[in-house]
Write a protein that holds these residues in place. Structure first.
Motif, short mmCIF file in Angstrom:
data_model
loop_
_atom_site.label_atom_id
_atom_site.label_comp_id
_atom_site.label_asym_id
_atom_site.label_seq_id
_atom_site.Cartn_x
_atom_site.Cartn_y
_atom_site.Cartn_z
N ASP A 60 1.66 -12.35 -4.26
CA ASP A 60 1.55 -13.65 -3.63
C ASP A 60 0.13 -14.06 -3.25
O ASP A 60 -0.10 -15.20 -2.91
CB ASP A 60 2.42 -13.69 -2.36
N ARG A 61 -0.80 -13.13 -3.29
CA ARG A 61 -2.16 -13.48 -2.89
C ARG A 61 -3.17 -12.57 -3.59
O ARG A 61 -2.85 -11.47 -3.98
CB ARG A 61 -2.33 -13.38 -1.37
N LYS A 62 -4.36 -13.07 -3.70
CA LYS A 62 -5.45 -12.28 -4.26
C LYS A 62 -6.13 -11.54 -3.11
O LYS A 62 -6.52 -12.16 -2.12
CB LYS A 62 -6.46 -13.18 -4.97
N ILE A 63 -6.27 -10.24 -3.24
CA ILE A 63 -6.94 -9.44 -2.22
C ILE A 63 -8.42 -9.38 -2.57
O ILE A 63 -8.80 -8.88 -3.63
CB ILE A 63 -6.35 -8.01 -2.14
N ASN A 64 -9.26 -9.92 -1.70
CA ASN A 64 -10.70 -9.95 -1.94
C ASN A 64 -11.42 -8.76 -1.34
O ASN A 64 -12.48 -8.36 -1.80
CB ASN A 64 -11.33 -11.22 -1.36
N VAL A 65 -10.85 -8.22 -0.25
CA VAL A 65 -11.51 -7.14 0.48
C VAL A 65 -10.48 -6.07 0.81
O VAL A 65 -9.37 -6.38 1.25
CB VAL A 65 -12.13 -7.66 1.80
N TRP A 66 -10.84 -4.81 0.61
CA TRP A 66 -10.00 -3.69 1.01
C TRP A 66 -10.89 -2.76 1.85
O TRP A 66 -11.92 -2.29 1.38
CB TRP A 66 -9.46 -2.95 -0.21
N VAL A 67 -10.50 -2.51 3.09
CA VAL A 67 -11.26 -1.64 3.99
C VAL A 67 -10.38 -0.45 4.34
O VAL A 67 -9.23 -0.63 4.75
CB VAL A 67 -11.67 -2.39 5.28
N ASN A 68 -10.92 0.75 4.19
CA ASN A 68 -10.18 1.97 4.52
C ASN A 68 -10.79 2.60 5.76
O ASN A 68 -11.90 3.11 5.71
CB ASN A 68 -10.20 2.94 3.35
N THR A 69 -10.04 2.56 6.87
CA THR A 69 -10.50 3.22 8.09
C THR A 69 -9.55 4.34 8.47
O THR A 69 -9.53 4.77 9.62
CB THR A 69 -10.63 2.22 9.26
N THR A 70 -8.76 4.81 7.52
CA THR A 70 -7.82 5.88 7.81
C THR A 70 -8.53 7.22 7.84
O THR A 70 -9.60 7.39 7.26
CB THR A 70 -6.70 5.94 6.75
N TYR A 71 -7.92 8.15 8.52
CA TYR A 71 -8.47 9.51 8.55
C TYR A 71 -7.36 10.50 8.71
O TYR A 71 -6.26 10.19 9.01
CB TYR A 71 -9.50 9.67 9.66
#
Length: 71
Positions: A60-71
């Motif tokens: 349904d949408r274009k993802i422009n940014v992906w941020v990974n803050t998982t640990y």
């Protein structure tokens, strides 16, 4: 401004301390921001016993940014 491009970001781990701050900054920049996390209240909840991303999020949408803050 009528031709503004809608930008979308996903912040993995957005319920954590760093993720919450990143989400604040992205939203301030008028970027649609989705929180992907195992915590209650996430926009995209992840359950550790079944890791499946809802395909509609990407359809349904274009993802422009992906941020990974998982640990």
């Amino acid at each position: 401004m009528g031709n503004a491009v809608q930008r979308t970001a996903i912040v993995a781990g957005g319920s954590g301390l760093i993720g919450r701050e990143i989400i604040k900054v992205l939203k301030k920049a008028t970027i649609e921001t989705l929180n992907l996390d195992i915590a209650d209240g996430a926009d995209i909840p992840i359950f550790l016993n079944r890791f499946v991303l809802p395909s509609a999020i990407f359809r349904d949408r274009k993802i422009n940014v992906w941020v990974n803050t998982t640990y």
